[in-house]
Design a protein around this motif. Structure first.
Motif, short mmCIF file in Angstrom:
data_model
loop_
_atom_site.label_atom_id
_atom_site.label_comp_id
_atom_site.label_asym_id
_atom_site.label_seq_id
_atom_site.Cartn_x
_atom_site.Cartn_y
_atom_site.Cartn_z
N GLN A 151 0.81 -1.22 0.00
CA GLN A 151 0.00 0.00 0.00
C GLN A 151 0.85 1.27 0.00
OE1 GLN A 151 0.35 -1.99 2.67
NE2 GLN A 151 1.29 -0.61 4.15
N SER A 152 2.11 1.16 0.38
CA SER A 152 2.98 2.33 0.46
C SER A 152 3.91 2.48 -0.74
CB SER A 152 3.83 2.27 1.74
OG SER A 152 3.01 2.31 2.89
N VAL A 153 3.82 1.56 -1.70
CA VAL A 153 4.72 1.57 -2.85
C VAL A 153 3.97 1.97 -4.11
CG1 VAL A 153 6.37 0.24 -4.22
CG2 VAL A 153 6.10 -0.24 -1.78
N ILE A 154 4.31 3.13 -4.64
CA ILE A 154 3.67 3.68 -5.82
C ILE A 154 4.69 3.68 -6.97
CG2 ILE A 154 2.30 5.62 -6.68
CD1 ILE A 154 1.42 4.43 -3.91
N VAL A 155 4.23 3.42 -8.17
CA VAL A 155 5.10 3.55 -9.33
C VAL A 155 4.51 4.58 -10.27
CG1 VAL A 155 6.18 2.41 -11.31
CG2 VAL A 155 5.90 1.16 -9.16
N VAL A 156 5.35 5.55 -10.65
CA VAL A 156 4.94 6.60 -11.58
C VAL A 156 5.43 6.25 -12.97
CG1 VAL A 156 5.06 9.05 -12.15
CG2 VAL A 156 5.11 8.34 -9.76
N LEU A 157 4.52 6.23 -13.92
CA LEU A 157 4.88 6.00 -15.31
C LEU A 157 4.67 7.29 -16.09
CD1 LEU A 157 3.20 2.51 -15.95
CD2 LEU A 157 5.56 2.99 -15.27
N ASP A 158 5.76 7.90 -16.54
CA ASP A 158 5.70 9.08 -17.40
C ASP A 158 5.54 8.57 -18.84
OD1 ASP A 158 6.10 10.76 -15.21
OD2 ASP A 158 8.28 10.68 -15.43
N ILE A 159 4.44 8.95 -19.47
CA ILE A 159 4.04 8.29 -20.72
C ILE A 159 3.83 9.31 -21.83
CG2 ILE A 159 2.28 6.83 -21.79
CD1 ILE A 159 1.66 5.79 -18.92
N LYS A 160 4.29 8.93 -23.01
CA LYS A 160 4.16 9.79 -24.18
C LYS A 160 3.59 9.00 -25.34
CE LYS A 160 6.94 13.29 -26.60
NZ LYS A 160 8.30 13.86 -26.71
#
Length: 257
Positions: A123-132
């Protein structure tokens, strides 16, 4: 009962707050500590800070600043930027941060998601995907503030990240960043279809109607924005703002219909 979350997303650059357009031309918009204090008063659902210098400059997270932010905050806080190891993540959690956002490090070492989740919980681990968007259709994940293409398909990668133990995915549209003309609803649809963990979307909000459109389509979802909460009016005067409780309740009712 679960409800949507409306989340200000703030970018840290040279120890100040900035806002970008398509991940370029950072414009100074204020002091991060002062911003936290203002958002406290506005009863924000959650607050996210992303250090856009840490990865590009290959340096560690700014632990002193992170601790100051956590000490001031009366809301759940997410931090991302420069986290490459389990030890760094644990140190940041120890400073009072509730969620760690991983990005570039996960591209190089996807198992980092599992390693941190095993220590602190998914619950404390987030992944950010910067997408184009790709020139001839489809989407691609980028790193290093949108400068480095990875060749990774974000839809497939989001599924892998869930299996690895990520507790939440943030999809950040480079094409929509700072443009304030609405979210990439097609991208959101594609990723929402293939994962069951919480999804937060970022990039493109120009009005609360843009937020409503996402909630109408997906119900319980995190809707993050930067420009919407730091600019006001047609000339983009810098003014930290956030929906009133009445406005939020009206938006939250949408997903119950």
């Amino acid at each position: 009962m679960l409800r949507p979350r409306i989340i200000p997303s703030l970018l840290l650059h040279d120890k100040g707050l900035v806002k970008t357009v398509n991940f370029k031309a950072p414009k100074y918009v204020g002091d991060p500590i002062n911003a936290v204090r203002i958002f406290n008063e506005k009863q924000v659902d959650e607050l996210a800070f992303f250090d856009i210098d840490a990865t590009t400059l290959n340096r560690e997270p700014d632990y002193v600043l992170i601790e100051k932010l956590a000490n001031q905050s009366r809301m759940p806080l997410c931090y991302g930027g420069g986290v490459k190891t389990v030890e760094q993540a644990q140190k940041i959690f120890g400073l009072g941060i509730e969620k760690i956002a991983l990005s570039s490090a996960v591209i190089q070492n996807p198992e980092l998601v599992t390693q941190i989740a095993d220590r602190v919980g998914s619950q404390s681990v987030i992944v950010v995907l910067d997408i184009k968007k790709k020139l001839f259709g489809g989407y691609e994940v980028y790193t290093h503030n949108g400068k480095k293409a990875t060749g990774i398909n974000p839809i497939k990668f989001a599924q892998e990240l869930e299996q690895l133990g990520a507790g939440e995915i943030i999809i950040n549209s480079i094409d929509q960043d700072g443009v304030m003309k609405g979210y990439d609803l097609n991208l959101i649809d594609k990723i929402a279809e293939v994962i069951s963990i919480p999804l937060t979307v970022l990039g493109g909000a120009g009005s609360m109607r843009d937020v409503e459109k996402v909630i109408e389509r997906h119900g319980v979802i995190g809707v993050a924005a930067g420009s919407l909460f730091v600019f006001k009016g047609p000339y983009k005067a810098v003014l930290i703002n956030y929906p009133t409780l009445t406005e939020k309740n009206r938006v939250f009712k949408i997903h119950l219909k």
